[in-house]
Design a protein around this motif. Structure first.
Motif, PDB file in Angstrom:
ATOM      1  N   GLY A  80     118.510  95.297 160.842  1.00 52.75           N
ATOM      2  CA  GLY A  80     119.521  95.897 159.952  1.00 52.75           C
ATOM      3  C   GLY A  80     119.371  97.298 159.824  1.00 52.75           C
ATOM      4  N   PHE A  83     122.967  99.381 160.053  1.00 53.37           N
ATOM      5  CA  PHE A  83     123.750  99.124 158.862  1.00 53.37           C
ATOM      6  C   PHE A  83     123.390  99.782 157.601  1.00 53.37           C
ATOM      7  N   LEU A  84     122.007  99.677 157.445  1.00 51.08           N
ATOM      8  CA  LEU A  84     121.469 100.588 156.091  1.00 51.08           C
ATOM      9  C   LEU A  84     121.563 101.878 156.380  1.00 51.08           C
ATOM     10  N   PRO A 208     124.307  93.425 158.461  1.00 49.91           N
ATOM     11  CA  PRO A 208     123.264  93.797 157.621  1.00 49.91           C
ATOM     12  C   PRO A 208     122.092  92.798 157.509  1.00 49.91           C
TER      13      PRO A 208
END
Length: 499
Positions: A80, A83-84, A208
């Motif tokens: 992820g 996404f982060l 995520p």
């Protein structure tokens, strides 16, 4: 080391191809076809943009690089990571945009200026968002040892598009008020191919994944991010506060002259920029493996190699400086000493190599934060003190002194805490070779008189210093890496000539 050498070499080629394009843009097209205050406006917008990008990222890119060894797992989409990064970056951008809205009047405060900055102020937002996204995906690619694409896009393609778009003004297709819309588009386009390239790398995912985000890891990551926000902000201050304060204390016109001259200082740092980008993931892995010997080797070689390239470029600039100003409109000659002052400051930066990268990625990264916080105060004070006294030369002195300060302190800390001292007898050898080569070429007769003869003078003077400096560098064997590259280049030329 082979990965670093290969990617740094290719990145350097793209960087200097971009320098050539940028040189044509900022030293020939813009000064001759744009007003000085219009150039000043573009540079002030870019200066604010880089500071805003640094704040918007909330330190994620630096922390992401340091902790990417924890995220790296292609089968799990690198846990992820992207996404982060997007979540943090977009959140930071929204907060910064709100701050800019409320601080607009303070940011555009002028002394006797027209409304050029006020009328175009909000173009700051799209170029900030595009650069923020580009940095995130470029940093992701870099952590996967793919540094060439980002360098090509940011150092070459973006500059080429800016040059191409400027011809719409040169040929009177657009006036400046219309052109700036195209400028924003040309400046921002590079984010599209960067995202596409990142999507092709193994493990790309925007899904995520919070499996790594334990309270302990969040604390480590957030602490490092907060510290690097300050560090990165300080870096942006030293690079761009001179233009911002010059525009406030003086005029956009003076800022335009200064920015045109300051371009040459940035040219000299391209080789170190490429080396930093290629070396960072290797240094991260070396710290993780406690392989300090490898870091020390990279550090030592970076100093010598960067200085050799920087000295060559400095000679080319210094020996041709009067010729270059012959192609600029009246008034730009005020920037002559700006070029010399900034170039000398940059030589010190090159001579100290990767000290900042090593300190930032080491267990002692907090020290770099303290250094950079002190740098903010010093840089602002020097600009405040010297610009009213010496104008654009004062801004140049402030930047050069600040550059020397933070490199000297970083050098001392890396030596103190890690026991790494990269200076060898090769450093003074390179400087001596530069002085000797420069003195010899300066004795050559000047061929000036008209612009055609001036071009011939630039060509033969540049060729002369390249040949003399290159031969002495090769003969002295101060850099086995460059000697190997020069030998391979010569073999390729000979092989091509036989075909």
């Amino acid at each position: 080391m082979n990965v670093i050498k290969k990617q740094a070499f290719i990145s350097t080629i793209f960087s200097y191809a971009g320098v050539l394009v940028g040189f044509i843009s900022w030293f020939f097209v813009f000064p001759n076809f744009f007003k000085k205050e219009e150039i000043g406006l573009l540079q002030v917008l870019l200066s604010y943009m880089y500071v805003m990008v640094q704040l918007s990222s909330l330190g994620f890119n630096a922390a992401g690089s340091r902790f990417f060894v924890r995220f790296r797992d292609a089968k799990k989409g690198h846990n992820g990571f992207l996404f982060l990064g997007l979540a943090v970056g977009i959140t930071g951008f929204l907060f910064c945009s709100i701050g800019v809205y409320f601080l607009k009047d303070w940011m555009i405060a002028r002394k006797g200026e027209n409304n050029l900055l006020a009328d175009n102020f909000y173009f700051l937002l799209p170029i900030t968002f595009a650069t923020l996204l580009f940095n995130l995906f470029d940093n992701y690619a870099k952590n996967l040892y793919e540094t060439v694409t980002g360098t090509f896009l940011s150092q070459f393609l973006q500059r080429f598009l800016l040059l191409a778009s400027s011809f719409l003004v040169v040929f009177h297709v657009l006036d400046f008020a219309q052109y700036i819309w195209v400028w924003v588009l040309a400046f921002s386009f590079y984010v599209i191919p960067m995202i596409w390239k990142a999507s092709k790398l193994d493990g790309f995912s925007l899904k995520p994944d919070f499996s790594l985000l334990t309270p302990q890891f969040i604390k480590q990551f957030a602490t490092y991010s907060i510290l690097t926000i300050l560090t990165g902000f300080s870096s942006m201050i030293i690079l761009y506060i001179d233009k911002i304060m010059l525009a406030e204390i003086s005029t956009l016109e003076e800022t335009g002259i200064y920015s045109t001259a300051a371009f040459f200082g940035s040219v000299m740092g391209m080789s170190l920029l490429a080396l930093n980008k290629a070396s960072a993931p290797i240094i991260v892995d070396s710290f993780a493996a406690n392989d300090l010997k490898n870091i020390d080797t990279i550090y030592r070689k970076s100093c010598t190699t960067s200085l050799i390239v920087g000295c060559w470029i400095f000679l080319g600039i210094y020996l041709n400086i009067d010729n270059l100003f012959a192609f600029l409109p009246a008034g730009y000659e005020e920037g002559k000493w700006v070029i010399i002052i900034l170039s000398l400051g940059k030589l010190f930066d090159l001579a100290t190599g990767l000290n900042g990268t090593i300190l930032t990625l080491s267990p002692y990264y907090k020290y770099d934060t303290y250094i950079m916080i002190s740098l903010i105060g010093l840089t602002v004070f020097l600009n405040w003190l010297l610009i009213p006294m010496y104008g654009i030369n004062g801004a140049a002195f402030a930047l050069a002194l600040s550059t020397i300060y933070y490199n000297a302190v970083r050098y001392a800390f890396v030596w103190w805490k890690l026991g790494m001292q990269p200076f060898t007898i090769d450093i003074p050898k390179v400087l001596l070779i530069m002085i000797v080569a420069g003195f010899v070429i300066s004795l050559l007769p000047t061929l000036g008189g008209n612009k055609f003869r001036t071009v011939i003078d630039i060509v033969y003077r540049s060729a002369g210093v390249t040949l003399l400096y290159g031969v002495i560098i090769y003969w002295s064997k101060v850099s086995p890496e460059l000697n190997g590259a020069m030998t391979n280049l010569w073999k390729a030329i000979v092989k091509l000539g036989k075909k």
